[in-house]
Design an enzyme around this catalytic site. Structure first.
Site: not given
Length: 404
Positions: A144, A229, A258
Site C-alpha cells: 500500500f 516507504d 504522516k
C-alpha cells in the site's frame, strides 16, 4: 436535540453530502488530547490507531501546536517561487535525521511516493543509462503506497485497483519477502526496488529476518535504487527512527509522511543523496504547498522531538508490553496471529470471535478505537505518548471483547 440524535444527524449529513469512499466507525469526534478523543456526546475514547501513525506524538501535542501557532502569525505560504526562512533548516535537519544529504518536500504520502517513482525513473535514464521509456520498478504484492492512478497500477488489492484503469506500466510485482522472486525480477532496466519495510495496510506484515539486508545487498550489486516507504513505519513507530534500522539497513531513498506533520498539517518528503535527487532541474517537478513555512515549522519540531530518542524508546518499551499481551491472546486461541514491531500490531481474529469490523465496533462501545483491514484483522497503533495504564486498559477491553 438529544446527543445520540446529534451523532446520527451528523453521520447522516456526512453520508448525504460526501462521497462514500470510506466506511468509518459510527463515532463523531469533537475534541482530542494525547491518546484520548471525545465525541459530540461527551464520550471518551482511547485512540489506538493514531491516524495510521500520523499522530505518533498524540493529539494536540503542545510543542507542535505552539510551533504551528507561532508560524501562523508570521507567514504560512510563499509557494516555491520564493525562498522562506524555515526551508533551509527543515531540509538540513531532516537530511541529518535520515543520514542523507538532500530533501524534496511534498504534502501527502501518495505525492511522496509519486515523487520517488519519478526520481527513480529519471535517475535510471540520466545516471544508470536505461534506454528511454524502458525503466522498471520492482514492488511487492500486498503493498500500500497510496491511491493515485500510478500507485494503484501496482497494487494487488482489488478494492484499490478495480475500475480505475487504464493502468500505468513500468512495474513488476513480486511476493513480499521472497528474495528469489525479487532477484529474478531485477533486470538491466530495473531502476528501483520500492518496498515498505513493514507492510501496514496489509495487516502489519513483517518480512522474514534477513530479507531487508539481502534486498540492500542485491540492489547495491545490480546498481538499483532501494526505495524504502517509511510513511507508516518511520519516525518512531517501531521503536527506532526508521523500521529499516532494526536490520541495520540504510536504503538509497526514504519516503516519509504522516508523522512528519505531527498530526497538525500534511507534510511528506523524499530524502536521498545529492546524486539521486540532483537529477531534477527547475520546472521538472514541484508542489505549490510542498515545503511551505507552516509545514516546515511543524516538521522541524517533530525532528527535534525525534532527535531526543524519547519517543523511539517509549515505542520499544511499550511495544514489548503490547506484544506480550497480544501473545497471550494468541495462546488462548482468540486470535490466530499477531504481527508487528514496537507500538504497532496486526491481530488476526480467530473464527467464531467476530470479523475485524465487528471487533472494532465492540471495542468502540467499550471506549477503544481501532480499525479493521482485510476482513479478519484489526490494527493497533496507539500514539507513542500513551501511558502504560491506558495501554493496559485498552488491551483489557480487547480481552473482554474476545472473551479471554
Amino acid at each position: 436535540m438529544e446527543a445520540r440524535e446529534t451523532t446520527q444527524a451528523l453521520i447522516a449529513a456526512a453520508d448525504a453530502h460526501s462521497a462514500h469512499n470510506y466506511h468509518p466507525l459510527p463515532v463523531v469526534v469533537a475534541t482530542a488530547e494525547g491518546a484520548w478523543m471525545t465525541d459530540v456526546e461527551g464520550r471518551r475514547f482511547l485512540d489506538m490507531l493514531a491516524g495510521y501513525s500520523a499522530l505518533n506524538f498524540g493529539h494536540g501535542n503542545r510543542r507542535l501546536i505552539e510551533a504551528a501557532k507561532a508560524q501562523l502569525d508570521r507567514v504560512t505560504l510563499t509557494s516555491r517561487a520564493f525562498h522562506h526562512d524555515r526551508f533551509a533548516d527543515f531540509c538540513r535537519e531532516l537530511a541529518a535525521l535520515c543520514g542523507m544529504e538532500t530533501v524534496l518536500p511534498m504534502n501527502t504520502g501518495a505525492e511522496a511516493v509519486e515523487t520517488a517513482v519519478k526520481t527513480a525513473r529519471k535517475w535510471g535514464y540520466k545516471v544508470k543509462g536505461v534506454p528511454a521509456g524502458m525503466a522498471k520498478i520492482v514492488v511487492a504484492g500486498n503493498n500500500f503506497h497510496g491511491r493515485t492512478t500510478t500507485v494503484i497500477s501496482f497494487s494487488t488489492d482489488p478494492e484499490a485497483r478495480a475500475d480505475f484503469g487504464p493502468y500505468t506500466p513500468g512495474f513488476e510485482i513480486v511476493p513480499y519477502g521472497d528474495l528469489t522472486a525479487l532477484r529474478a525480477a531485477v533486470t538491466e532496466n530495473t531502476v528501483a526496488v520500492l518496498l515498505e519495510p513493514i507492510q501496514g495496510e496489509a495487516g502489519v506484515l513483517v518480512p522474514p529476518a534477513g530479507y531487508l539486508p539481502a534486498v540492500r545487498e542485491l540492489t547495491r550489486e545490480r546498481n538499483v535504487l532501494f526505495v524504502a516507504d517509511e510513511i507508516q513505519s518511520g519516525l518512531g513507530r517501531t521503536g527506532r527512527t526508521f523500521a529499516c534500522e532494526h536490520e541495520g539497513v540504510v536504503p538509497d531513498v526514504y519516503v516519509l509522511g504522516k508523522a512528519l506533520g505531527g498530526g497538525v498539517v500534511p507534510v511528506s518528503a523524499v530524502v536521498s543523496s545529492a546524486e539521486v535527487l540532483g537529477v531534477f532541474r527547475p520546472g521538472e517537478h514541484g508542489s505549490t504547498f510542498g515545503g511551505n513555512p507552516l509545514a516546515c515549522a511543524v516538521a522541524l519540531e517533530v525532528i527535534a522531538m525525534l532527535r531526543s530518542g524519547e519517543y523511539q524508546e517509549r515505542a520499544a518499551r511499550l511495544g514489548g508490553r503490547l506484544h506480550r499481551e497480544l501473545g497471550l491472546l494468541k495462546d488462548s486461541g482468540r486470535v490466530t496471529a499477531v504481527r508487528g514491531r514496537g507500538l504497532w500490531a496486526g491481530v488476526d481474529i480467530a473464527p467464531g470471535h467476530g470479523t475485524g469490523r465487528e471487533v472494532s465496533e465492540k471495542l468502540m462501545d467499550r471506549g477503544v478505537l481501532v480499525k479493521d483491514t482485510h476482513g479478519t484483522t484489526i490494527r493497533i497503533a496507539p500514539p507513542l505518548v500513551i501511558s502504560e495504564e491506558d495501554l493496559d486498559w485498552g488491551l483489557a477491553q480487547l480481552r473482554a471483547v474476545l472473551g479471554a
